[in-house]
Design a protein around this motif. Structure first.
Motif, PDB file in Angstrom:
ATOM      1  N   VAL A 290       0.833  -1.201   0.000  1.00 24.58           N
ATOM      2  CA  VAL A 290       0.000   0.000   0.000  1.00 24.58           C
ATOM      3  C   VAL A 290       0.870   1.254   0.000  1.00 24.58           C
ATOM      4  N   ARG A 291       1.945   1.213   0.769  1.00 18.99           N
ATOM      5  CA  ARG A 291       2.830   2.378   0.842  1.00 18.99           C
ATOM      6  C   ARG A 291       3.513   2.645  -0.496  1.00 18.99           C
ATOM      7  N   TYR A 292       3.928   1.582  -1.200  1.00 18.04           N
ATOM      8  CA  TYR A 292       4.540   1.779  -2.516  1.00 18.04           C
ATOM      9  C   TYR A 292       3.562   2.479  -3.463  1.00 18.04           C
ATOM     10  N   ALA A 293       2.307   2.056  -3.437  1.00 26.03           N
ATOM     11  CA  ALA A 293       1.303   2.662  -4.314  1.00 26.03           C
ATOM     12  C   ALA A 293       0.972   4.088  -3.878  1.00 26.03           C
ATOM     13  N   GLU A 294       0.837   4.278  -2.577  1.00 24.99           N
ATOM     14  CA  GLU A 294       0.388   5.556  -2.041  1.00 24.99           C
ATOM     15  C   GLU A 294       1.487   6.621  -2.049  1.00 24.99           C
ATOM     16  N   GLU A 295       2.694   6.232  -1.627  1.00 22.21           N
ATOM     17  CA  GLU A 295       3.765   7.215  -1.461  1.00 22.21           C
ATOM     18  C   GLU A 295       4.642   7.361  -2.699  1.00 22.21           C
ATOM     19  N   ARG A 296       4.871   6.254  -3.427  1.00 20.04           N
ATOM     20  CA  ARG A 296       5.754   6.313  -4.599  1.00 20.04           C
ATOM     21  C   ARG A 296       4.990   6.313  -5.917  1.00 20.04           C
ATOM     22  N   HIS A 297       3.683   6.057  -5.844  1.00 16.82           N
ATOM     23  CA  HIS A 297       2.841   5.985  -7.051  1.00 16.82           C
ATOM     24  C   HIS A 297       3.335   4.894  -8.004  1.00 16.82           C
ATOM     25  N   TRP A 298       3.852   3.808  -7.433  1.00 15.60           N
ATOM     26  CA  TRP A 298       4.257   2.650  -8.224  1.00 15.60           C
ATOM     27  C   TRP A 298       3.071   1.708  -8.367  1.00 15.60           C
ATOM     28  N   ASP A 299       2.920   1.126  -9.544  1.00 15.47           N
ATOM     29  CA  ASP A 299       1.960   0.041  -9.700  1.00 15.47           C
ATOM     30  C   ASP A 299       2.506  -1.183  -8.970  1.00 15.47           C
ATOM     31  N   VAL A 300       1.631  -1.918  -8.332  1.00 17.01           N
ATOM     32  CA  VAL A 300       2.008  -3.133  -7.600  1.00 17.01           C
ATOM     33  C   VAL A 300       1.033  -4.246  -7.971  1.00 17.01           C
ATOM     34  N   PHE A 301       1.487  -5.489  -7.835  1.00 26.50           N
ATOM     35  CA  PHE A 301       0.561  -6.611  -7.968  1.00 26.50           C
ATOM     36  C   PHE A 301       1.087  -7.781  -7.135  1.00 26.50           C
ATOM     37  N   PRO A 302       0.167  -8.600  -6.605  1.00 23.06           N
ATOM     38  CA  PRO A 302       0.578  -9.729  -5.757  1.00 23.06           C
ATOM     39  C   PRO A 302       1.060 -10.896  -6.601  1.00 23.06           C
ATOM     40  N   GLY A 303       2.141 -11.517  -6.160  1.00 23.89           N
ATOM     41  CA  GLY A 303       2.661 -12.692  -6.843  1.00 23.89           C
ATOM     42  C   GLY A 303       2.404 -13.950  -6.044  1.00 23.89           C
ATOM     43  N   THR A 304       3.255 -14.941  -6.237  1.00 22.33           N
ATOM     44  CA  THR A 304       3.152 -16.188  -5.481  1.00 22.33           C
ATOM     45  C   THR A 304       3.580 -15.952  -4.033  1.00 22.33           C
ATOM     46  N   TRP A 305       3.488 -16.978  -3.224  1.00 16.63           N
ATOM     47  CA  TRP A 305       3.876 -16.882  -1.821  1.00 16.63           C
ATOM     48  C   TRP A 305       4.492 -18.206  -1.386  1.00 16.63           C
ATOM     49  N   LEU A 306       5.028 -18.213  -0.192  1.00 20.10           N
ATOM     50  CA  LEU A 306       5.684 -19.416   0.328  1.00 20.10           C
ATOM     51  C   LEU A 306       4.739 -20.189   1.236  1.00 20.10           C
ATOM     52  N   GLU A 307       4.775 -21.504   1.091  1.00 21.72           N
ATOM     53  CA  GLU A 307       3.977 -22.383   1.930  1.00 21.72           C
ATOM     54  C   GLU A 307       4.894 -23.410   2.582  1.00 21.72           C
ATOM     55  N   ALA A 308       4.747 -23.617   3.867  1.00 21.30           N
ATOM     56  CA  ALA A 308       5.587 -24.568   4.600  1.00 21.30           C
ATOM     57  C   ALA A 308       4.982 -25.964   4.522  1.00 21.30           C
ATOM     58  N   VAL A 309       5.784 -26.921   4.039  1.00 21.84           N
ATOM     59  CA  VAL A 309       5.376 -28.317   3.976  1.00 21.84           C
ATOM     60  C   VAL A 309       6.452 -29.142   4.685  1.00 21.84           C
ATOM     61  N   ASP A 310       6.099 -29.755   5.809  1.00 26.70           N
ATOM     62  CA  ASP A 310       7.053 -30.526   6.615  1.00 26.70           C
ATOM     63  C   ASP A 310       8.272 -29.678   6.986  1.00 26.70           C
ATOM     64  N   GLY A 311       7.996 -28.426   7.292  1.00 24.06           N
ATOM     65  CA  GLY A 311       9.058 -27.527   7.720  1.00 24.06           C
ATOM     66  C   GLY A 311       9.903 -26.946   6.602  1.00 24.06           C
ATOM     67  N   VAL A 312       9.558 -27.264   5.360  1.00 25.97           N
ATOM     68  CA  VAL A 312      10.310 -26.752   4.212  1.00 25.97           C
ATOM     69  C   VAL A 312       9.442 -25.768   3.430  1.00 25.97           C
ATOM     70  N   GLN A 313      10.023 -24.629   3.043  1.00 28.42           N
ATOM     71  CA  GLN A 313       9.279 -23.617   2.309  1.00 28.42           C
ATOM     72  C   GLN A 313       9.186 -23.987   0.830  1.00 28.42           C
ATOM     73  N   HIS A 314       7.972 -24.002   0.294  1.00 30.26           N
ATOM     74  CA  HIS A 314       7.737 -24.287  -1.110  1.00 30.26           C
ATOM     75  C   HIS A 314       6.954 -23.144  -1.740  1.00 30.26           C
ATOM     76  N   CYS A 315       7.119 -22.968  -3.042  1.00 30.27           N
ATOM     77  CA  CYS A 315       6.387 -21.923  -3.750  1.00 30.27           C
ATOM     78  C   CYS A 315       4.937 -22.353  -3.929  1.00 30.27           C
ATOM     79  N   SER A 316       4.030 -21.404  -3.826  1.00 31.56           N
ATOM     80  CA  SER A 316       2.607 -21.703  -3.979  1.00 31.56           C
ATOM     81  C   SER A 316       2.256 -22.150  -5.390  1.00 31.56           C
ATOM     82  N   CYS A 317       3.164 -21.959  -6.363  1.00 32.61           N
ATOM     83  CA  CYS A 317       2.889 -22.382  -7.735  1.00 32.61           C
ATOM     84  C   CYS A 317       2.903 -23.903  -7.873  1.00 32.61           C
TER      85      CYS A 317
END
Length: 217
Positions: A26-53
């Motif tokens: 929100v701050r990037y959009a509000e203060e810098r006027h940059w376009d932003v968009f959400p990407g993938t995220w990390l999910e923990a499986v058996d204690g290991v981080q995996h990409c949501s893709c």
């Protein structure tokens, strides 16, 4: 925002502060006027981080677009950004290039060398990111991607001979504090400030960047 990393290769990268991805986007959009968009995220499986893709060998786990039509999602509205990250608070923060800025990408070693050289030249920099994949992105005015090959040739280099890439329309960069799997988070090597709201043109930075890339080959 975050602290600045000194322009030397020996610089220690500071930890990010505790702002949430939502508030930061929100701050990037509000203060810098940059376009932003959400990407993938990390999910923990058996204690290991995996990409949501779901790709086991994802090259940028948790730090790439989640949809093919990502360009249509990018927004400069703080209200819309808040709504998108409320749906998925763990989503990475991605910034499309070719709109309010282009980005010049170099290897970490060349980037720190260039930063030190730019400091001696007293050049005014825009924001610069440092990613855990050891790549740096220098934010410049839009149009760099088109001009870059000719600018490099004028300096006596073949564009193909340097690890120097300009990202423009159709590309994106990951913004702090987005995380790359277990490798850590994207950091600011030169943080956004009121002083660098007006970005430099690629022509102002290309000489020290090309020199540093030539030294770093």
């Amino acid at each position: 925002m975050e602290e600045t990393i000194a322009g030397t290769e020996a610089a220690q990268i500071p930890k990010q502060r505790g702002d949430s991805l939502l508030e930061t986007a929100v701050r990037y959009a509000e203060e810098r006027h940059w376009d932003v968009f959400p990407g993938t995220w990390l999910e923990a499986v058996d204690g290991v981080q995996h990409c949501s893709c779901g790709t086991p060998a994802c090259a940028a786990p948790g730090a790439h677009p989640a949809r093919e039509d990502w360009a249509t999602l990018a927004t400069g509205s703080a209200t819309v950004a808040r709504r998108m990250w409320q749906k998925q608070p763990a989503a990475s923060i991605l910034l499309p290039t070719g709109r309010t800025f282009d980005a010049i990408e170099v290897a970490e070693g060349a980037g720190f060398l260039a930063l030190a050289r730019m400091e001696r030249m007293e050049l005014t920099l825009g924001p610069v990111t440092l990613s855990p994949n050891r790549r740096m992105h220098f934010f410049v005015l839009p149009g760099a991607a088109v001009k870059m090959p000719e600018l490099v040739r004028k300096l006596g280099w073949s564009p193909a001979s340097l690890d120097l890439v300009a990202l423009g329309e159709g590309a994106y960069v990951a913004a702090p504090p987005t995380r790359f799997g277990s490798r850590g988070a994207v950091q600011w090597a030169c943080r956004p400030t009121p002083a660098n709201r007006w970005l430099p043109d690629a022509e102002e930075l290309i000489s020290p960047l090309a020199y540093a890339c030539g030294r770093d080959r």
